[in-house]
Write a protein that holds these residues in place. Structure first.
Motif, PDB file in Angstrom:
ATOM      1  N   VAL A  40       0.831  -1.203   0.000  1.00  0.00           N
ATOM      2  CA  VAL A  40       0.000   0.000   0.000  1.00  0.00           C
ATOM      3  C   VAL A  40       0.869   1.258   0.000  1.00  0.00           C
ATOM      4  N   VAL A  41       2.065   1.183   0.559  1.00  0.00           N
ATOM      5  CA  VAL A  41       2.998   2.316   0.509  1.00  0.00           C
ATOM      6  C   VAL A  41       3.275   2.673  -0.944  1.00  0.00           C
ATOM      7  N   THR A  42       3.505   1.657  -1.758  1.00  0.00           N
ATOM      8  CA  THR A  42       3.751   1.890  -3.180  1.00  0.00           C
ATOM      9  C   THR A  42       2.535   2.529  -3.839  1.00  0.00           C
ATOM     10  N   GLY A  50       8.358   0.486  -1.123  1.00  0.00           N
ATOM     11  CA  GLY A  50       7.246   0.058  -0.276  1.00  0.00           C
ATOM     12  C   GLY A  50       7.505   0.241   1.201  1.00  0.00           C
ATOM     13  N   THR A  51       8.499   1.061   1.560  1.00  0.00           N
ATOM     14  CA  THR A  51       8.901   1.192   2.955  1.00  0.00           C
ATOM     15  C   THR A  51       8.807   2.639   3.431  1.00  0.00           C
ATOM     16  N   VAL A  52       8.274   2.794   4.648  1.00  0.00           N
ATOM     17  CA  VAL A  52       8.230   4.079   5.335  1.00  0.00           C
ATOM     18  C   VAL A  52       9.080   3.938   6.582  1.00  0.00           C
ATOM     19  N   ARG A  53       9.941   4.939   6.826  1.00  0.00           N
ATOM     20  CA  ARG A  53      10.814   4.903   8.003  1.00  0.00           C
ATOM     21  C   ARG A  53      10.578   6.130   8.875  1.00  0.00           C
ATOM     22  N   LEU A  63      -2.169   9.046   7.728  1.00  0.00           N
ATOM     23  CA  LEU A  63      -3.178  10.068   7.450  1.00  0.00           C
ATOM     24  C   LEU A  63      -3.647   9.995   6.000  1.00  0.00           C
ATOM     25  N   LYS A  64      -2.704   9.759   5.099  1.00  0.00           N
ATOM     26  CA  LYS A  64      -3.056   9.600   3.684  1.00  0.00           C
ATOM     27  C   LYS A  64      -3.935   8.362   3.491  1.00  0.00           C
ATOM     28  N   GLY A  65      -3.608   7.292   4.175  1.00  0.00           N
ATOM     29  CA  GLY A  65      -4.392   6.062   4.096  1.00  0.00           C
ATOM     30  C   GLY A  65      -5.790   6.229   4.662  1.00  0.00           C
ATOM     31  N   LEU A  66      -5.911   6.922   5.790  1.00  0.00           N
ATOM     32  CA  LEU A  66      -7.223   7.162   6.382  1.00  0.00           C
ATOM     33  C   LEU A  66      -8.087   8.028   5.463  1.00  0.00           C
ATOM     34  N   ASN A 116       1.112  -7.953   4.566  1.00  0.00           N
ATOM     35  CA  ASN A 116       0.858  -8.844   3.443  1.00  0.00           C
ATOM     36  C   ASN A 116      -0.641  -8.928   3.222  1.00  0.00           C
ATOM     37  N   TYR A 117      -1.048  -8.958   1.942  1.00  0.00           N
ATOM     38  CA  TYR A 117      -2.464  -8.901   1.596  1.00  0.00           C
ATOM     39  C   TYR A 117      -2.841 -10.058   0.672  1.00  0.00           C
ATOM     40  N   SER A 118      -4.052 -10.583   0.886  1.00  0.00           N
ATOM     41  CA  SER A 118      -4.568 -11.593  -0.040  1.00  0.00           C
ATOM     42  C   SER A 118      -4.981 -10.905  -1.334  1.00  0.00           C
ATOM     43  N   GLN A 119      -5.080 -11.665  -2.382  1.00  0.00           N
ATOM     44  CA  GLN A 119      -5.476 -11.121  -3.672  1.00  0.00           C
ATOM     45  C   GLN A 119      -6.950 -11.367  -3.961  1.00  0.00           C
TER      46      GLN A 119
END
Length: 123
Positions: A40-42, A50-53, A63-66, A116-119
């Motif tokens: 989801v980061v991507t 795909g990484t946030v530090r 906040l962007k995700g919400l 990790n997410y299911s498809q």
């Protein structure tokens, strides 16, 4: 190592904070130097790693995700525990299964997350 009660309490508080959409409650679970890796980061940030530090960057990402998912809701399926780690397995608002592996520090904060997410949509 966290005992069963501590694992369940941490998972319950984490899930409740996300379902509340309260960013201060959500971010309180994370260490200052946290690292989160998720597809989801991507999607939301366009960052191919795909990484946030860092906690402040993580807060901005959350906040962007919400904002992107105003109907966000996590329904717990199972909580798994390891040595200083847990996996929270849940159904998300899109009807897909998610498993988040979290490394937990002595202060019971999350230091590292791999999502990790299911498809397949389950709803």
């Amino acid at each position: 190592m966290l005992d069963e009660k501590q694992v369940n309490q941490l998972a319950q508080e984490w899930l409740e904070s996300w379902n509340s959409h309260n960013i201060d409650r959500i971010i309180s679970h994370y260490e200052d130097d946290v690292e989160l890796t998720s597809p989801v980061v991507t999607q939301l940030l366009g960052d191919v790693s795909g990484t946030v530090r860092g906690k402040e960057n993580l807060k901005a990402y959350f906040l962007k995700g919400l904002a992107a998912y105003p109907d966000l809701k996590f329904e717990p399926i199972e909580v798994l525990s390891g040595i200083n780690s847990i996996v929270i397995y849940y159904l998300n608002q899109r009807g897909t299964h998610t498993a988040e592996y979290m490394e937990i520090t002595r202060s019971r904060k999350i230091a590292r997350v791999v999502a990790n997410y299911s498809q397949v949509t389950r709803k």
